[in-house]
Design an enzyme around this catalytic site. Structure first.
Site, PDB file in Angstrom:
ATOM      1  N   HIS A 129       0.870  -1.209   0.007  1.00 41.99           N
ATOM      2  CA  HIS A 129       0.072  -0.076   0.054  1.00 41.99           C
ATOM      3  C   HIS A 129       0.713   1.188   0.187  1.00 41.99           C
ATOM      4  O   HIS A 129       0.163   2.466   0.305  1.00 41.99           O
ATOM      5  CB  HIS A 129      -1.075   0.103   1.203  1.00 41.99           C
ATOM      6  CG  HIS A 129      -2.208  -1.122   0.999  1.00 41.99           C
ATOM      7  ND1 HIS A 129      -2.805  -1.454   2.193  1.00 41.99           N
ATOM      8  CD2 HIS A 129      -2.169  -1.805   0.051  1.00 41.99           C
ATOM      9  CE1 HIS A 129      -3.434  -2.520   1.939  1.00 41.99           C
ATOM     10  NE2 HIS A 129      -3.191  -2.712   0.476  1.00 41.99           N
ATOM     11  N   CYS A 158       2.656  22.428  -8.161  1.00 40.88           N
ATOM     12  CA  CYS A 158       3.350  23.005  -9.170  1.00 40.88           C
ATOM     13  C   CYS A 158       3.035  24.511  -9.241  1.00 40.88           C
ATOM     14  O   CYS A 158       1.954  24.786  -9.541  1.00 40.88           O
ATOM     15  CB  CYS A 158       3.155  22.216 -10.361  1.00 40.88           C
ATOM     16  SG  CYS A 158       4.018  22.899 -11.946  1.00 40.88           S
ATOM     17  N   CYS A 161       1.359  24.744 -13.180  1.00 43.10           N
ATOM     18  CA  CYS A 161       0.181  24.100 -13.553  1.00 43.10           C
ATOM     19  C   CYS A 161      -0.496  24.009 -12.437  1.00 43.10           C
ATOM     20  O   CYS A 161      -1.877  23.680 -12.664  1.00 43.10           O
ATOM     21  CB  CYS A 161       0.422  22.951 -14.625  1.00 43.10           C
ATOM     22  SG  CYS A 161       0.954  21.554 -13.675  1.00 43.10           S
ATOM     23  N   ASN A 223      -3.019 -12.892  16.006  1.00 42.54           N
ATOM     24  CA  ASN A 223      -3.985 -11.688  16.538  1.00 42.54           C
ATOM     25  C   ASN A 223      -4.289 -11.908  17.642  1.00 42.54           C
ATOM     26  O   ASN A 223      -4.894 -13.086  17.992  1.00 42.54           O
ATOM     27  CB  ASN A 223      -4.978 -11.773  15.127  1.00 42.54           C
ATOM     28  CG  ASN A 223      -5.624 -10.517  15.022  1.00 42.54           C
ATOM     29  OD1 ASN A 223      -6.116  -9.837  16.216  1.00 42.54           O
ATOM     30  ND2 ASN A 223      -5.979  -9.857  13.650  1.00 42.54           N
TER      31      ASN A 223
HETATM   32  P1  NAD Z   1      -7.145  -3.203  10.715  1.00 41.81           P
HETATM   33  O1  NAD Z   1      -6.916  -1.951  11.375  1.00 41.81           O
HETATM   34  O2  NAD Z   1      -8.238  -3.415   9.623  1.00 41.81           O
HETATM   35  O3  NAD Z   1      -7.150  -4.412  11.665  1.00 41.81           O
HETATM   36  C1  NAD Z   1      -6.100  -4.552  12.382  1.00 41.81           C
HETATM   37  C2  NAD Z   1      -5.852  -5.788  13.066  1.00 41.81           C
HETATM   38  O4  NAD Z   1      -4.669  -5.907  13.996  1.00 41.81           O
HETATM   39  C3  NAD Z   1      -7.195  -6.265  13.839  1.00 41.81           C
HETATM   40  O5  NAD Z   1      -7.316  -7.445  13.303  1.00 41.81           O
HETATM   41  C4  NAD Z   1      -6.677  -6.362  15.358  1.00 41.81           C
HETATM   42  O6  NAD Z   1      -7.268  -7.415  16.046  1.00 41.81           O
HETATM   43  C5  NAD Z   1      -5.226  -6.785  15.043  1.00 41.81           C
HETATM   44  N1  NAD Z   1      -4.452  -6.153  16.243  1.00 41.81           N
HETATM   45  C6  NAD Z   1      -4.509  -4.993  16.968  1.00 41.81           C
HETATM   46  N2  NAD Z   1      -3.412  -4.874  17.937  1.00 41.81           N
HETATM   47  C7  NAD Z   1      -2.574  -6.130  17.627  1.00 41.81           C
HETATM   48  C8  NAD Z   1      -1.345  -6.586  17.900  1.00 41.81           C
HETATM   49  N3  NAD Z   1      -0.694  -5.800  19.128  1.00 41.81           N
HETATM   50  N4  NAD Z   1      -0.751  -7.630  17.477  1.00 41.81           N
HETATM   51  C9  NAD Z   1      -1.175  -8.240  16.497  1.00 41.81           C
HETATM   52  N5  NAD Z   1      -2.581  -7.744  16.123  1.00 41.81           N
HETATM   53  C10 NAD Z   1      -3.134  -6.601  16.660  1.00 41.81           C
HETATM   54  O7  NAD Z   1      -5.845  -3.148   9.429  1.00 41.81           O
HETATM   55  P2  NAD Z   1      -5.425  -3.830   8.343  1.00 41.81           P
HETATM   56  O8  NAD Z   1      -6.002  -5.223   8.239  1.00 41.81           O
HETATM   57  O9  NAD Z   1      -3.938  -3.699   8.233  1.00 41.81           O
HETATM   58  O10 NAD Z   1      -6.348  -3.067   7.097  1.00 41.81           O
HETATM   59  C11 NAD Z   1      -6.432  -1.714   7.344  1.00 41.81           C
HETATM   60  C12 NAD Z   1      -5.802  -0.705   6.250  1.00 41.81           C
HETATM   61  O11 NAD Z   1      -5.391   0.179   6.774  1.00 41.81           O
HETATM   62  C13 NAD Z   1      -4.375  -1.245   5.459  1.00 41.81           C
HETATM   63  O12 NAD Z   1      -4.882  -1.213   4.008  1.00 41.81           O
HETATM   64  C14 NAD Z   1      -3.177  -0.575   5.915  1.00 41.81           C
HETATM   65  O13 NAD Z   1      -2.514  -0.198   4.906  1.00 41.81           O
HETATM   66  C15 NAD Z   1      -3.980   0.639   6.678  1.00 41.81           C
HETATM   67  N6  NAD Z   1      -3.348   1.120   7.827  1.00 41.81           N
HETATM   68  C16 NAD Z   1      -1.927   1.121   7.948  1.00 41.81           C
HETATM   69  C17 NAD Z   1      -1.491   1.478   9.364  1.00 41.81           C
HETATM   70  C18 NAD Z   1      -0.007   1.485   9.312  1.00 41.81           C
HETATM   71  O14 NAD Z   1       0.700   1.686   8.286  1.00 41.81           O
HETATM   72  N7  NAD Z   1       0.567   1.374  10.661  1.00 41.81           N
HETATM   73  C19 NAD Z   1      -2.400   1.972  10.020  1.00 41.81           C
HETATM   74  C20 NAD Z   1      -3.653   1.784  10.092  1.00 41.81           C
HETATM   75  C21 NAD Z   1      -4.261   1.383   8.701  1.00 41.81           C
END
Ligand code: NAD
Length: 253
Positions: A129, A158, A161, A223
């Protein structure tokens, strides 16, 4: 939420450590939960402060940016500042240390845009992503965009543009980078074991990598809570990334 299968529920940490030891090739698919213990909120965590009235899904789209570029730019700037202040956690460190001890044995595929796997020292991270730390042109750059630095602003633009700079992340509704997705699919096909850490498993095509890997390899969900991928997993380990990954990937595995 789906029930985890009874077989998966009975797999223990020791069993999965054995699978790690035996696997020739491992893929690790991480999501926002991977960075939760570093202090980066997941999308499922409530937004706080000024941002509480917005849902991430309403900010992380091209339409939202075109409609309100300053608002969306400021949200990403807040997240970029937050990520700059935090550090990789014990989970990121355990993954990077394993890769350094076993070159070319473990490939990190991440949905995260925070750069924490890379900062922990993981080589060749496949960032599905994109990156919060970089930006790019909103529309295809014209010669004027490239001939001088963008004008400072929220967002920068820019001077000739008006083309805008935007975060170099993949927004909802956008294609993933073709080369990165192809490399991730290849890693998912080639692995004997896929560890799926900290993802709710609702965002595709990332979640599809775990489902397809489960057909030909062992697939393990790490998880603390139920995820959409539990039903396809060969084992579900209920715990956090920073607690479980060091135990799974420690020296004698
Ligand atoms: P999500 O927010 O949908 O889910 C997070 C998951 O992590 C949940 O299932 C939760 O139970 C679990 N979780 C929470 N704490 C945890 C821990 N300490 N250890 C292990 N698991 C834990 O996130 P997703 O599935 O990555 O999808 C959401 C989208 O959001 C993605 O596309 C991502 O790119 C983006 N995102 C990225 C970030 C980042 O870069 N840190 C932060 C937020 C969202």
């Amino acid at each position: 939420m789906k029930e985890q299968s009874p077989a998966a529920a009975h797999m223990t940490l020791a069993t999965v450590r054995g699978w790690v030891r035996d696997a020739g090739r491992i893929a690790l698919l991480s999501g926002a939960g991977m960075s939760a213990e570093s202090g980066v909120p997941t999308f499922r965590d409530a937004q706080t402060g000024l941002w509480a009235r917005f849902r991430p899904e309403e900010l992380a789209t091209e339409d939202a940016f075109r409609a309100n570029p300053a608002t969306v730019w400021d949200w990403y700037a807040m997240r970029r500042d937050m990520v700059a202040k935090v550090a990789p956690n014990a989970g990121h460190a355990a993954v990077a240390a394993f890769q350094q001890r076993h070159p070319n044995r473990l490939t990190v595929i991440t949905q995260n845009v925070d750069g924490l796997h890379q900062r922990a020292g993981s080589p060749g991270v496949l960032a599905l992503h994109g990156s919060l730390l970089e930006d790019k042109w909103l529309d295809a750059p014209r010669p004027c965009c490239l001939s001088q630095p963008p004008l400072e602003g929220r967002p920068p633009r820019c001077a000739v543009c008006g083309n805008l700079r935007r975060p170099a992340v993949v927004w909802f509704g956008e294609m993933l980078p073709v080369d990165v997705l192809a490399a991730a699919e290849a890693a998912a096909r080639a692995c004997d074991l896929m560890l799926v850490v900290g993802t709710s498993g609702v965002v595709y095509p990332a979640a599809g990598l775990a489902r397809s890997a489960a057909a030909t390899a062992r697939m393990v969900v790490v998880n603390p809570d139920a995820s959409d991928l539990d039903d396809a997993a060969h084992a579900v380990l209920r715990g956090t990334a920073a607690a479980l990954l060091p135990q799974l990937l420690q020296e004698d595995t």
